[in-house]
Design a protein around this motif. Structure first.
Motif, PDB file in Angstrom:
ATOM      1  N   PHE A  38       0.170   5.230 -10.868  1.00  0.00           N
ATOM      2  CA  PHE A  38      -0.629   6.379 -10.438  1.00  0.00           C
ATOM      3  C   PHE A  38      -0.670   7.388 -11.572  1.00  0.00           C
ATOM      4  O   PHE A  38       0.362   7.712 -12.166  1.00  0.00           O
ATOM      5  N   LEU A  39      -1.869   7.880 -11.895  1.00  0.00           N
ATOM      6  CA  LEU A  39      -2.037   8.861 -12.962  1.00  0.00           C
ATOM      7  C   LEU A  39      -2.290  10.235 -12.341  1.00  0.00           C
ATOM      8  O   LEU A  39      -3.370  10.504 -11.817  1.00  0.00           O
ATOM      9  N   PRO A  40      -1.311  11.141 -12.382  1.00  0.00           N
ATOM     10  CA  PRO A  40      -1.525  12.487 -11.827  1.00  0.00           C
ATOM     11  C   PRO A  40      -2.569  13.249 -12.630  1.00  0.00           C
ATOM     12  O   PRO A  40      -2.654  13.123 -13.851  1.00  0.00           O
ATOM     13  N   THR A  41      -3.344  14.061 -11.924  1.00  0.00           N
ATOM     14  CA  THR A  41      -4.383  14.861 -12.577  1.00  0.00           C
ATOM     15  C   THR A  41      -4.022  16.330 -12.698  1.00  0.00           C
ATOM     16  O   THR A  41      -4.813  17.110 -13.227  1.00  0.00           O
ATOM     17  N   GLY A  42      -2.839  16.704 -12.212  1.00  0.00           N
ATOM     18  CA  GLY A  42      -2.431  18.096 -12.297  1.00  0.00           C
ATOM     19  C   GLY A  42      -0.939  18.231 -12.095  1.00  0.00           C
ATOM     20  O   GLY A  42      -0.272  17.313 -11.622  1.00  0.00           O
ATOM     21  N   THR A  79      -4.557  13.356  -0.221  1.00  0.00           N
ATOM     22  CA  THR A  79      -3.826  12.095  -0.107  1.00  0.00           C
ATOM     23  C   THR A  79      -4.607  11.001  -0.825  1.00  0.00           C
ATOM     24  O   THR A  79      -5.770  10.745  -0.505  1.00  0.00           O
ATOM     25  N   VAL A  80      -3.963  10.369  -1.808  1.00  0.00           N
ATOM     26  CA  VAL A  80      -4.611   9.351  -2.637  1.00  0.00           C
ATOM     27  C   VAL A  80      -3.988   7.999  -2.331  1.00  0.00           C
ATOM     28  O   VAL A  80      -2.778   7.821  -2.501  1.00  0.00           O
ATOM     29  N   PRO A  81      -4.771   7.027  -1.842  1.00  0.00           N
ATOM     30  CA  PRO A  81      -4.216   5.686  -1.625  1.00  0.00           C
ATOM     31  C   PRO A  81      -4.026   4.953  -2.948  1.00  0.00           C
ATOM     32  O   PRO A  81      -4.876   5.025  -3.841  1.00  0.00           O
ATOM     33  N   VAL A  82      -2.914   4.252  -3.081  1.00  0.00           N
ATOM     34  CA  VAL A  82      -2.586   3.510  -4.305  1.00  0.00           C
ATOM     35  C   VAL A  82      -2.173   2.109  -3.892  1.00  0.00           C
ATOM     36  O   VAL A  82      -1.349   1.938  -2.986  1.00  0.00           O
ATOM     37  N   ASP A 108       0.830  -1.204   0.000  1.00  0.00           N
ATOM     38  CA  ASP A 108       0.000   0.000   0.000  1.00  0.00           C
ATOM     39  C   ASP A 108       0.865   1.254   0.000  1.00  0.00           C
ATOM     40  O   ASP A 108       1.782   1.398   0.826  1.00  0.00           O
ATOM     41  N   LEU A 109       0.558   2.176  -0.920  1.00  0.00           N
ATOM     42  CA  LEU A 109       1.261   3.443  -1.012  1.00  0.00           C
ATOM     43  C   LEU A 109       0.266   4.587  -0.858  1.00  0.00           C
ATOM     44  O   LEU A 109      -0.957   4.407  -1.060  1.00  0.00           O
ATOM     45  N   ARG A 110       0.771   5.756  -0.525  1.00  0.00           N
ATOM     46  CA  ARG A 110      -0.044   6.966  -0.464  1.00  0.00           C
ATOM     47  C   ARG A 110       0.681   8.074  -1.219  1.00  0.00           C
ATOM     48  O   ARG A 110       1.873   8.293  -1.020  1.00  0.00           O
ATOM     49  N   VAL A 111      -0.062   8.753  -2.084  1.00  0.00           N
ATOM     50  CA  VAL A 111       0.485   9.852  -2.874  1.00  0.00           C
ATOM     51  C   VAL A 111      -0.183  11.139  -2.420  1.00  0.00           C
ATOM     52  O   VAL A 111      -1.424  11.250  -2.455  1.00  0.00           O
TER      53      VAL A 111
END
Length: 583
Positions: free
Chosen positions: A499-503, A487-490, A477-480
């Protein structure tokens, strides 16, 4: 109400003009006194036409005739209407490219939101489904039947993609709904070809604007220092002088003269090889492409250990590893362990290279077979190589290098990111270690291992690229943490998470005890070019066969009163012809 053949009104207008002209230019007979009719060959009736404008003789009949013509023309225009409350599916394809934010607060995105809400308020029967078209197309939320439901979804339309694939969005809309659904494309540019199938409308809310944009950049190690570059484009029809600032540990101002629609590059040297670098341009119509962040390239050392018990093979292996410049001696658990064959499994996340016993080895010149899809095989050439190994036997894993049907080097992938490589090699009967292939093999091994150490595979990404995040063994489990503070869990597959950044901005990755960063930058010249912006509406839903099926024909509402007025007109004419009063 919609007139599907509005050109019929022009025909009605022409008839009304002709009818009024006949009435206005009619002449009337006037009595004249003459001495005798002896010389008249015959008596002629007064002419009903002339060149002189006179008052109409029958105003009531004229009014009736005009009304009849107008009603017939309206009926010929095929008026159609939709019953109040009738359900109409509407699929709205939203351009998710960042150019939709140009000119905020009155950006194309803001104008589009107001227009779609007004369309839904004017047609309460719409069942609206939103599709976001960026690098890929996907549905946004559930079906909306009220403006309040739409307003809850607008924050999810972020307009942060480097491109808007509207064709993909339209294709998704056509495949997922019935043939009668209406399609509405929302963007800031005119269509290449105006829609003509009757199902699609294209609404554009852009306008031509000048813009300065960062369109490229990069950072690399250059000796003991770092070096980075930035490319700036002048997306306007006039040359400009750009005054920017590079925020290194010591701020640097720079100035560039850039011609119309031209690009200039500026290169900088850095004293510090660790701190992120920010480059900023003056504010303009599109702020998102005025800043770039570059994180220092990560040259992480691989913790290695060699346990071959001394001897020639031990020394050859140590020298090859040290020559890569990418390794350091492990003081704890090794990330890459070179040893003799052992039954002990590798630790989680550990890579082990094992040399199998080769007591009965023989020298061979080939034939060799190489799996070129393996990173280990990159750059290897075994022409003229002598390899000492047993003529038969097996090794664990998938063969990478073979002697005929006998494996010489194999790869075995284990749980939790661990890998085992096995090789059979006798340096006493070989010359492989005396060729460039020996350091190439270990360079490939160490570089491959380094690329899969925990953290992001690339420290600097373009907006729209996926970030590949290597997970710590045993911690899937990672968090970005995004630049906005979210904070987005991945979840990884045990080794790698995507992970696909949105900005754009600086992102922080937390994975157990490990913390790392990567930067995302908005570098897309095509979307930064605002000179192609346009506004307008193209397409007509009333031209489709589906509209004829879902709407009601209202022609009878005009033909019926027209027929009644025609009957009244005939009655008045008959009364006047029978000697009654003129009307």
């Amino acid at each position: 109400m919609t007139l599907t053949f509005a050109t019929a009104l022009w025909g009605g207008f022409a008839i009304v003009v002709a009818l009024v002209g006949i009435y206005l230019f009619r002449t009337r007979s006037q009595p004249r006194t003459v001495g005798s009719l002896l010389l008249w060959a015959e008596q002629r009736r007064p002419s009903e036409g002339g060149r002189w404008l006179q008052q109409p003789q029958m105003p009531l009949l004229l009014a009736l005739e005009i009304l009849i013509v107008v009603l017939v023309a309206l009926a010929a225009a095929s008026p159609r209407g939709v019953a109040p409350g009738q359900a109409l599916p509407l699929l709205v394809i939203l351009d998710d490219s960042f150019s939709m934010r140009a000119g905020e607060p009155d950006s194309p995105r803001a104008q589009a939101i107001r227009a779609v809400e007004a369309e839904l308020a004017a047609h309460p029967g719409y069942q609206v489904r939103l599709i976001v078209a960026g690098g890929r197309a996907e549905f946004l939320g559930e079906t909306c039947r009220a403006v309040a439901q739409l307003r809850a979804l607008w924050p999810l339309w972020k307009c942060g993609s480097p491109a808007g694939d509207l064709d993909l969005g339209v294709a998704l809309a056509r495949e997922t709904r019935e043939h009668s659904a209406r399609l509405l494309v929302i963007t800031d540019r005119a269509p290449a070809d105006p829609p003509a199938d009757g199902r699609l409308q294209w609404w554009a809310f852009g306008r031509p604007l000048d813009n300065l944009a960062i369109v490229n950049g990069g950072r690399t190690m250059f000796g003991a220092k770092d070096r980075f570059f930035v490319e700036i484009a002048n997306l306007s029809s006039q040359p400009v002088r750009v005054a920017g600032r590079a925020e290194t540990p010591v701020g640097r101002d720079f100035s560039l003269d850039i011609g119309a629609f031209d690009t200039r590059r500026e290169v900088f040297d850095l004293e510090s090889a660790t701190a992120p670098v920010r480059v900023r341009l003056p504010a303009d119509a599109l702020p998102i492409d005025n800043e770039m962040i570059l994180v220092a390239p990560q040259q992480r050392q691989v913790k290695t250990a060699v346990r071959l018990g001394g001897g020639p093979l031990h020394q050859l292996t140590e020298r090859a590893l040290e020559a890569t410049g990418l390794v350091m001696a492990a003081t704890g658990p090794a990330e890459l362990l070179v040893r003799t064959t052992s039954e002990a499994p590798p630790a989680p996340g550990q890579w082990v290279w094992e040399f199998a016993a080769a007591s009965d080895a023989e020298p061979f010149l080939g034939p060799f077979a190489i799996d070129r899809t393996s990173p280990l095989a990159e750059g290897l050439s075994l022409g003229g190589v002598v390899w000492g190994a047993p003529a038969s036997g097996t090794l664990r894993g998938v063969p990478v290098l073979l002697l005929a049907n006998t494996p010489l080097v194999t790869e075995e992938r284990l749980a939790q990111g661990a890998r085992r490589f096995q090789a059979r090699y006798d340096p006493r009967q070989s010359n492989f270690h005396n060729t460039p292939n020996w350091p190439i093999l270990f360079w490939n091994l160490v570089r491959w291992r380094q690329s899969l150490l925990p953290g992001p595979a690339q420290p600097n990404l373009r907006l729209g690229m996926e970030a590949r995040l290597q997970a710590v063994p045993g911690v899937p489990d990672l968090r970005v943490r995004t630049p906005e503070g979210e904070t987005v869990p991945v979840r990884s597959n045990g080794e790698v998470a995507v992970f696909l950044p949105t900005g754009p901005g600086l992102h922080t990755v937390e994975n157990g005890p490990a913390t790392s960063t990567f930067a995302v930058n908005c570098l897309a010249r095509g979307e930064s070019d605002l000179t192609r912006g346009a506004s307008g509406r193209w397409g007509d839903w009333t031209r489709s066969e589906a509209f004829r099926q879902e709407s009601l024909d209202l022609g009878w509402a005009f033909l019926l009163p027209g027929a009644l007025l025609l009957g009244l007109h005939l009655f008045l004419i008959s009364v006047a012809g029978a000697g009654g009063p003129r009307v």
